[in-house]
Design a protein around this motif. Structure first.
Motif, PDB file in Angstrom:
ATOM      1  N   CYS A  49      10.699  13.572  40.605  1.00  0.00           N
ATOM      2  CA  CYS A  49      11.204  12.117  39.986  1.00  0.00           C
ATOM      3  C   CYS A  49      10.040  11.364  39.600  1.00  0.00           C
ATOM      4  O   CYS A  49      10.053  10.697  38.576  1.00  0.00           O
ATOM      5  CB  CYS A  49      12.159  11.370  41.223  1.00  0.00           C
ATOM      6  N   LYS A 108      18.358   0.159  37.636  1.00  0.00           N
ATOM      7  CA  LYS A 108      17.778   1.723  37.920  1.00  0.00           C
ATOM      8  C   LYS A 108      17.375   2.302  36.689  1.00  0.00           C
ATOM      9  O   LYS A 108      17.670   2.061  35.439  1.00  0.00           O
ATOM     10  CB  LYS A 108      19.292   2.344  38.069  1.00  0.00           C
ATOM     11  N   HIS A 134       8.793  12.614  36.480  1.00  0.00           N
ATOM     12  CA  HIS A 134       9.713  12.380  35.232  1.00  0.00           C
ATOM     13  C   HIS A 134       9.536  11.111  34.664  1.00  0.00           C
ATOM     14  O   HIS A 134       9.664  10.832  33.529  1.00  0.00           O
ATOM     15  CB  HIS A 134      11.183  12.598  35.630  1.00  0.00           C
ATOM     16  N   ILE A 135       9.430  10.054  35.714  1.00  0.00           N
ATOM     17  CA  ILE A 135       9.259   8.415  35.361  1.00  0.00           C
ATOM     18  C   ILE A 135       8.038   8.315  34.559  1.00  0.00           C
ATOM     19  O   ILE A 135       8.059   7.771  33.527  1.00  0.00           O
ATOM     20  CB  ILE A 135       9.264   7.733  36.455  1.00  0.00           C
ATOM     21  N   HIS A 179      15.938   5.731  37.186  1.00  0.00           N
ATOM     22  CA  HIS A 179      16.270   7.367  37.387  1.00  0.00           C
ATOM     23  C   HIS A 179      16.978   7.631  38.702  1.00  0.00           C
ATOM     24  O   HIS A 179      16.544   6.890  39.517  1.00  0.00           O
ATOM     25  CB  HIS A 179      15.062   8.161  36.938  1.00  0.00           C
ATOM     26  N   GLU A 180      17.715   8.559  38.745  1.00  0.00           N
ATOM     27  CA  GLU A 180      18.255   9.019  39.949  1.00  0.00           C
ATOM     28  C   GLU A 180      18.180  10.625  40.063  1.00  0.00           C
ATOM     29  O   GLU A 180      18.597  11.220  39.019  1.00  0.00           O
ATOM     30  CB  GLU A 180      19.891   8.367  40.197  1.00  0.00           C
ATOM     31  N   THR A 181      17.927  11.155  41.214  1.00  0.00           N
ATOM     32  CA  THR A 181      17.944  12.435  41.391  1.00  0.00           C
ATOM     33  C   THR A 181      18.927  12.664  42.837  1.00  0.00           C
ATOM     34  O   THR A 181      19.145  11.775  43.595  1.00  0.00           O
ATOM     35  CB  THR A 181      16.530  13.137  41.596  1.00  0.00           C
ATOM     36  N   SER A 193       8.695   9.705  31.081  1.00  0.00           N
ATOM     37  CA  SER A 193       9.614   9.061  30.273  1.00  0.00           C
ATOM     38  C   SER A 193       9.012   7.676  29.856  1.00  0.00           C
ATOM     39  O   SER A 193       9.380   7.132  28.693  1.00  0.00           O
ATOM     40  CB  SER A 193      10.895   8.954  31.065  1.00  0.00           C
TER      41      SER A 193
END
Ligand code: 5GP
Length: 126
Positions: free
Chosen positions: A73, A23, A76-77, A25-27, A80
């Motif tokens: 999402c 994993k 965000h990735i 990222h998770e939203t 990051s």
């Protein structure tokens, strides 16, 4: 709608926790994990938690909240992983293969985020 979602597809099984994933990222409405066969130094798959077969299915039937969450999402990735071209990153590519001509392997909508090297032309020239 012309789509019949197969609840036994591999990403549905990952969402249910039946198969592990790495994993990222998770939203509330999305899950992101590393591709099992990476084709670039960064190769992340982003999937909605809802049962959508491909990009047009998602675009036409997902709720606004799902679409916003999924898109954020991805942002965000990219941030990051340091890929943002506007923040000193070297860029990336998003791919959403759909259907036969798109050569989609897994029938659960997903976006590939690829980066970390020069990715070449978008398509081979015929
Ligand atoms: P598609 O061709 O459908 O756009 O891409 C499906 C992707 O899913 C491929 O890049 C493939 O490597 C990846 N994939 C297939 N099975 C698994 C799995 O069990 N776990 C992970 N993490 N990725 C998978």
């Amino acid at each position: 709608m012309a789509y019949n979602y197969d609840p036994q597809n591999i990403f549905a099984r990952i969402l249910r926790g039946e198969i592990p994933c790495s994993k990222v990222h998770e939203t509330p409405h999305a899950l992101a994990f590393n591709d099992i066969r990476p084709q670039a130094p960064h190769h992340v798959l982003v999937i909605p938690k809802g049962s959508y077969v491909n990009a047009d299915h998602f675009a036409l039937e997902a709720t606004d909240a799902e679409i916003v969450d999924f898109t954020r999402c991805i942002g965000h990735i990219c941030k990051s992983l340091g890929l943002q071209p506007g923040a000193g990153g070297q860029g990336y590519r998003l791919i959403a293969n759909s259907g036969e001509d798109g050569v989609q392997e897994v029938p659960h909508y997903h976006v590939h985020i690829l980066g970390g090297r020069v990715l070449g032309r978008m398509l081979q020239k015929n």
